[in-house]
Design a protein around this motif. Sequence first.
Motif: not given
Length: 268
Positions: A178-201
């Motif tokens: 995220g540092y390099f993508f932001g500094k050089e190309k103005n692109v954002r990189v984030n993670t979402i820490s989601q609740s336990p969710t009833a998905t197949t995985a």
Amino acid sequence: MGYNLLKGKRGIIFGALDANSIAWKTAQTVHAEGATFVLTNAPIAMRMGQIDELAKETGSEVIPADATSVEDLDNLVAKAVEILGGKIDFVLHSIGMSVNVRKGRAYTDEKYDFTAKGWDVSALSFHKVLQSLYKADAMNEWGSVVALTYMAAQRTFPDYNDMADNKAYLESVARSFGYFFGKEKNVRVNTISQSPTATTAGQGVKGFDGFISYAEKMSPLGNASAQDCADYTITLFSDLTRKVTMQNLFHDGGFSNTGVSQEVIEKF
């Protein structure tokens, strides 16, 4: 009801398997908000799921790609830009798998070949996706890349096994790249820490039903659903969050900041 938050934007969505998956809900919501995108998953996952139904519903093309293969990812990025008619504005990485969990191996009895495979699929693949996008200069300015994670990266949940290590690595990649993508190309990189969710995985984790019930009782707002996560992801893809990057964003109804709830006290 859509708000046209993503009108005219183009993207890539990894990991839609079936109607229970967060990636599936996100694709539907992205479509409702006016964006176009390609769908992708590993060939074996595509055979197990119903991704063609989603593609038809959203007017999207499907490009098979193994997210652990740099060659596949480079091809995916090039084809996506060609099909969509321009650079990419958003990417969702919704991929996770533990062979140790699938095979019933305890964290104290890992088979390390299994560990390496799970790490490659669940975590290193995120770096590979980012690197392919970065080297191809395939992202538009102010583009947004989001990966899904879980709080086991910070706290111990015994049955989450080596996936906890994978998520910790995934979150580190988001900060570092995220540092390099932001500094050089103005692109954002984030993670979402989601609740336990009833998905197949998610349902593959031992004791999942009890755990999701516990999280519901611990969270002041209750667990966030797959659709809730899709809605939150849309805000990170939109222009309304241009200065949000390198963050691990908790989306869990308040679970992450709750020491104990009255419901849990009464239960015990």
